[in-house]
Design a protein around this motif. Structure first.
Motif, PDB file in Angstrom:
ATOM      1  N   GLN A 138      43.586  61.860 -41.714  1.00  0.00           N
ATOM      2  CA  GLN A 138      42.314  62.503 -42.042  1.00  0.00           C
ATOM      3  C   GLN A 138      42.551  63.636 -43.033  1.00  0.00           C
ATOM      4  O   GLN A 138      43.559  64.325 -42.994  1.00  0.00           O
ATOM      5  N   GLU A 166      32.482  66.534 -47.476  1.00  0.00           N
ATOM      6  CA  GLU A 166      32.922  65.161 -47.250  1.00  0.00           C
ATOM      7  C   GLU A 166      34.251  65.182 -46.517  1.00  0.00           C
ATOM      8  O   GLU A 166      35.173  65.897 -46.899  1.00  0.00           O
ATOM      9  N   ARG A 171      37.318  62.660 -44.989  1.00  0.00           N
ATOM     10  CA  ARG A 171      37.857  61.330 -45.268  1.00  0.00           C
ATOM     11  C   ARG A 171      38.747  60.859 -44.131  1.00  0.00           C
ATOM     12  O   ARG A 171      39.455  61.659 -43.499  1.00  0.00           O
ATOM     13  N   ASP A 187      41.536  57.614 -43.238  1.00  0.00           N
ATOM     14  CA  ASP A 187      42.282  56.393 -43.516  1.00  0.00           C
ATOM     15  C   ASP A 187      42.727  55.811 -42.187  1.00  0.00           C
ATOM     16  O   ASP A 187      43.585  56.382 -41.511  1.00  0.00           O
ATOM     17  N   VAL A 219      39.070  52.827 -45.936  1.00  0.00           N
ATOM     18  CA  VAL A 219      38.719  54.235 -45.857  1.00  0.00           C
ATOM     19  C   VAL A 219      37.269  54.441 -45.467  1.00  0.00           C
ATOM     20  O   VAL A 219      36.384  53.666 -45.846  1.00  0.00           O
ATOM     21  N   THR A 265      34.266  57.681 -45.187  1.00  0.00           N
ATOM     22  CA  THR A 265      33.893  59.050 -45.536  1.00  0.00           C
ATOM     23  C   THR A 265      32.698  59.474 -44.700  1.00  0.00           C
ATOM     24  O   THR A 265      31.697  58.755 -44.646  1.00  0.00           O
TER      25      THR A 265
END
Lengths: 115, 112
Positions: A6, A20, A22, A24, A74, A76
Motif C-alpha cells: 500500500q 488517493e 493505492r 497492489d 492495482v 485506488t
C-alpha cells in the motif's frame, strides 16, 4: 509481490483536499478489499472487488468515497473533499478466491490524517 | 448494527497462563469465523478459523470454540507468551463472499 503493498504509508492532508490511496494486491489474487480503522475502533468494511463482478460498495460511508480496480491488479481508493472524520488507517487486503474460509491477507495500511 | 461484537476492549494475563478472548455475533447465517491478530503499525494477520459446522478447531497453542446456540465464539491461547500481546479481532463471513465483518478488537497484554 510477496505481500499486499500500500502507498503512501502515511499521508497528512488539509481538510477539503482530495486524496488517493493505492493498493497492489498479492499476484494472482482475484479478490481485493478495502477496510478502515479509525482510532479506538474496529475494522470497518468499505468495498470489495471480485474479478469482473460488480464491486460490493455497501460499506462506503459517503459519496465522497470511491474506488477502482484495474482488472485483477492495482486498486485506488479516492476520498474527495476530505473531512477530519476521515482520519484513519486504510487497510487493503486480497485473497486468492472469494468464499468462506479463504484467508485474506492485509497490507500494512495507509495512515491518513486530515488537519 | 454491530453484527460481531467483542465486549472486552482489553485483557491482561500472566505469561504461561491461559488467555480467553470472547466474541458474540447476532446473525445465525454466518458460516465461517476467523481470528486475526494485529500488532501496532502492521496490518492484521490471520490466526485461526472455524467453519459453522464445527465446534472446535485447534492449531498449536491456539484453539477456537464455537457455540452456535449461544452465538458465541472464543479463542484460547495456552500457554500465553509475551509475544502474543496484540489486538485480536474476530470476524465472520457468509458463504460465497470473502467480505469479513469484524468485531471491535480486544487488546491482549501478556505480562512476563
Amino acid at each position: 509481490g510477496a505481500g499486499v503493498s500500500q502507498s503512501p504509508s502515511n499521508k497528512v492532508t488539509e481538510k477539503g483536499k482530495d486524496v488517493e490511496l493505492r493498493c497492489d494486491p498479492i499476484s494472482g489474487h482475484t479478490a481485493l478489499y478495502w477496510y478502515r480503522q479509525r482510532l479506538g475502533q474496529g475494522l470497518e468494511f468499505l468495498i470489495y472487488f471480485q474479478g469482473n463482478s460488480a464491486p460490493d460498495k455497501s460499506g462506503l460511508p459517503s459519496d465522497r468515497f470511491s474506488a477502482e480496480r484495474t482488472g485483477e491488479s492495482v486498486s485506488t481508493l479516492t476520498i474527495q473533499r476530505t473531512q477530519q472524520e476521515d482520519s484513519a488507517v486504510y487497510l487493503c487486503a486480497s485473497s486468492l478466491v472469494t468464499g468462506s474460509g479463504n484467508t485474506i491477507y492485509f497490507g500494512e495500511g495507509s495512515w491518513l490524517t486530515v488537519v | 448494527d454491530q453484527q460481531v461484537k467483542q465486549n472486552s476492549p482489553s485483557l491482561s494475563v500472566q505469561e504461561g497462563r491461559i488467555s480467553i478472548l470472547n466474541c458474540d455475533y447476532t446473525n445465525s447465517m454466518f458460516d465461517y469465523f476467523l481470528w486475526y491478530k494485529k500488532y501496532p503499525a502492521e496490518g492484521p494477520t490471520f490466526l485461526i478459523s472455524i467453519s459453522s459446522i464445527k465446534d472446535k478447531n485447534e492449531d498449536g497453542r491456539f484453539t477456537v470454540f464455537l457455540n452456535k446456540s449461544a452465538k458465541h465464539l472464543s479463542l484460547h491461547i495456552v500457554p500465553s507468551q509475551p509475544g502474543d500481546s496484540a489486538v485480536y479481532f474476530c470476524a465472520a463471513s457468509f458463504l460465497n463472499t470473502g467480505k469479513l465483518i469484524f468485531g471491535q478488537g480486544t487488546t491482549l497484554q501478556v505480562k512476563p
